[in-house]
Design an enzyme around this catalytic site. Structure first.
Site, PDB file in Angstrom:
ATOM      1  N   SER A 133      -9.817   1.720   2.698  1.00 54.39           N
ATOM      2  CA  SER A 133      -8.953   2.518   1.855  1.00 54.39           C
ATOM      3  C   SER A 133      -7.887   1.720   1.115  1.00 54.39           C
ATOM      4  O   SER A 133      -7.323   2.216   0.141  1.00 54.39           O
ATOM      5  CB  SER A 133      -8.245   3.584   2.703  1.00 54.39           C
ATOM      6  OG  SER A 133      -7.357   2.979   3.615  1.00 54.39           O
ATOM      7  N   LYS A 174       0.857  -1.201   0.000  1.00 57.72           N
ATOM      8  CA  LYS A 174       0.000   0.000   0.000  1.00 57.72           C
ATOM      9  C   LYS A 174       0.888   1.244   0.000  1.00 57.72           C
ATOM     10  O   LYS A 174       1.889   1.294   0.730  1.00 57.72           O
ATOM     11  CB  LYS A 174      -0.907  -0.026   1.233  1.00 57.72           C
ATOM     12  CG  LYS A 174      -1.957   1.072   1.272  1.00 57.72           C
ATOM     13  CD  LYS A 174      -2.842   0.942   2.513  1.00 57.72           C
ATOM     14  CE  LYS A 174      -3.952   1.963   2.540  1.00 57.72           C
ATOM     15  NZ  LYS A 174      -4.816   1.849   3.747  1.00 57.72           N
ATOM     16  N   SER A 216      -9.958  -0.545   6.939  1.00 54.87           N
ATOM     17  CA  SER A 216      -9.347  -0.341   5.620  1.00 54.87           C
ATOM     18  C   SER A 216      -8.606  -1.539   5.056  1.00 54.87           C
ATOM     19  O   SER A 216      -8.187  -1.509   3.894  1.00 54.87           O
ATOM     20  CB  SER A 216      -8.392   0.858   5.662  1.00 54.87           C
ATOM     21  OG  SER A 216      -9.106   2.061   5.596  1.00 54.87           O
TER      22      SER A 216
END
Lengths: 479, 102
Positions: A151, A76, A175
């Site tokens: 997210s 990420k 997330s």
């Protein structure tokens, strides 16, 4: 079921397969389908091949690269590493290059992993759909007209689309778990304090935790084993010894008590989600678990608690972006001062959702409102934790949906509050600091597409072994 | 609680947040924040008398590590991300106004 990662890495360690060939296969898949999915902010083809060659060279010289030898991971883009940029999907950090590796990256490197690229996210991890990215929306591999969740949508989509073996995300209010649910893979948020946050760009420091996405619970455990443990660079890592779990997760638990909160069987669940939950309960009974009816009356209040605490912490954490030391700097008109430099740089660099949360956080921390909002939210936070403590006296894991709905259409959730409300089953995990995992629990049929439905299991803090073994039992039963 | 937010409140919060907010956007931001705060007002209904606030999930006491110096990051690496640099320093606009002395 896919081939276990532990076996794949075993083949690399024994020289049966090269890490390079594995990276090349993933790069081919990325070339084929990434334009449609947009899971990545950057693909690091050359760096990944060089890392793979180093792994293969170690094997050739008789040394062991480690338990993740040749495992191809996506990261990420709010976790710093020396390769490429770390943008947080924000204009603010569009050109930021980290001078150091996050602790999790160091640990994965030394375990033999190879990094194929940085994945898209909602800007600064604020969002539930990966639509709030300055660099475009990530599409759900199961239906590219729908969101991947967020997210960590890029990391979830990368695993679901077959672009990597596993990936890292961060989870502040769901997330990791929610995009895993929407993309049909496994997403695991460990107990707060299990995994170092050094090098994770801070959002809500008392809530943030890094964890893996993977194709299976066992694969997630293998990656988690490399991440977990105290770090001198993060004083909030716990001094609780981590016992490697990968070899243990397949062993079923006798006498497992599965708590099902009345509040998780809410009428707000989409019909297919409600059915998946009932199917999982029936499966648990069939594998010999005891189903315990419990109550978590503070479930709904979690959203309000979270949307005070997380923005409050974010408004403080994001104060560092001032256009001076790094990040976007606005051009000033003649006569404008330093104050204007801060305000313009921040207004130009941050997107609407990030600005909204900074404003909200600043408000709840401001003089005259602190007690009514922030202090009260921290008091409710304790009540939520105590409610979980009482529940875990009666059960070992808590079962429920990860998200009340499957993946929604891109652009379909216009109002920020409606999006926030979808986090109802995930935020309290972070508020209490306990671990949670999402596994696939079936599919919803929507207009001829099969949309994954996620089931969440939670356990008490530091009970990851119980949590992952229980999750593996559900995974087998529902396969 | 929560008196209705006014445009003046929004401008004050934006100033505290160091976010330049054009007048044309103040109304929209006020509506969005009011909606969210309206939902958050639920917190007022939870009885919390005597409950100690919980700022952090872990009961960690301060931990002391050995004070061992390590090699610092090279200055050049740190300056590489700076938007404006002069020699080995970060360049910033003039901080002191005309006539301001140090």
């Amino acid at each position: 079921m896919s081939r276990p990662l532990v076996e794949i890495c075993g083949d690399v360690r024994s020289g049966k397969v090269t890490a390079r060939s594995r990276v090349e296969a993933y790069l081919a898949e990325i070339a084929r389908r990434e334009p449609e999915i947009h899971a990545f902010n950057e693909v690091h083809a050359d760096a990944a091949l060089a890392q793979a060659d180093a792994v293969d060279a170690m094997v050739a010289s008789g040394r062991d690269p480690g338990p993740l030898a040749g495992a191809v991971l996506a990261i990420k883009d709010n976790i710093v590493m020396r390769e490429g940029r770390t943008t947080c999907s924000s204009r603010m950090l569009a050109n930021y290059r980290s001078p150091f590796d996050a602790t999790v990256i160091e640990r994965l490197r030394s375990a033999g992993a190879v990094f194929i690229g940085k994945t898209n996210l909602d800007e600064f991890a604020m969002g539930s759909s990966t639509e709030n990215s300055a660099f475009g929306v990530t599409k759900n591999p199961h239906d590219t007209t729908r969101v991947a969740g967020g997210s960590s949508g890029g990391s979830a989509a990368a695993v679901a689309a077959g672009f990597c073996d596993a990936s890292l995300g961060s989870d502040t209010g769901g997330s990791i778990r929610q995009p895993a649910a929407l993309c049909g893979c496994v997403g695991f948020k460990p107990t707060y304090g299990r995994v170092s946050r050094l090098g994770l760009v801070a959002f809500g420091s008392s809530l943030d935790q890094i964890g893996p996405f993977a194709r299976s619970v066992a694969d997630a455990a293998l990656v988690y084993d490399a991440l977990a443990g105290r770090d001198q660079g993060d004083s909030t890592t716990a001094d609780v010894p981590h016992e490697p779990l990968a070899a243990k997760v397949a062993a079923p638990l006798a006498g497992l008590r599965v708590g099902v909160p009345r509040e998780y069987r809410s009428g707000a669940n989409a019909p297919a989600v409600a059915e998946a939950l009932e199917r999982a309960i029936a499966a648990a009974r069939a594998f010999g678990a005891e189903i315990v009816d419990i109550e978590l009356p503070l479930t709904d209040i979690g959203i309000s608690t979270y949307y005070v605490i997380a923005p409050a912490e974010a408004s403080s954490n994001l104060a560092r972006y001032d256009g001076i030391r790094y990040g976007h700097r606005a051009k000033l008109a003649p006569g404008e001062d330093l104050e204007a430099l801060y305000s313009k740089s921040r207004a130009e660099g941050f997107g609407p959702e990030v600005q909204r949360r900074i404003l909200l956080g600043t408000y709840v921390l401001s003089s005259g409102y602190y007690d009514a909002y922030y202090k009260r939210a921290l008091q409710v936070r304790r009540l939520i934790k105590e409610e979980f403590d009482r529940a875990f006296e009666r059960c070992d894991v808590i079962l429920g949906p990860t998200s009340p709905i499957p993946a929604f259409p891109i652009g379909g959730m216009k109002d920020p509050l409606s999006m926030y409300l979808c986090d109802v089953y995930t935020v309290n995990t972070n508020i209490a600091g306990i671990p949670g995992i999402s596994i696939n629990g079936g599919f919803a049929d929507e207009g001829g597409r099969r949309l994954p439905i996620g089931l969440q299991l939670q356990s008490k803090a530091f009970a990851e072994e119980t949590l992952l073994r229980a999750a593996a039992m559900f995974e087998r039963a529902l396969a | 609680m929560a008196d209705a937010l006014t445009d003046a409140d929004i401008k004050k919060i934006a100033k505290l947040s160091r976010l330049s907010l054009p007048d044309s956007q103040v109304g929209a931001v006020r509506t969005q924040l009011s909606t969210i705060l309206g939902h958050i007002a639920q917190l007022q209904a939870v009885p919390v008398a005597g409950v100690e606030p919980m700022a952090h999930p872990l009961r960690i006491v301060n931990r002391l590590d050995a004070d061992e110096p390590k090699a610092p990051m090279p200055v050049a690496d740190l300056l590489r991300n700076a938007p404006a640099v002069e020699d080995r320093y970060l360049a910033v606009p003039k901080v002191l106004g005309d006539g301001g002395g140090a």
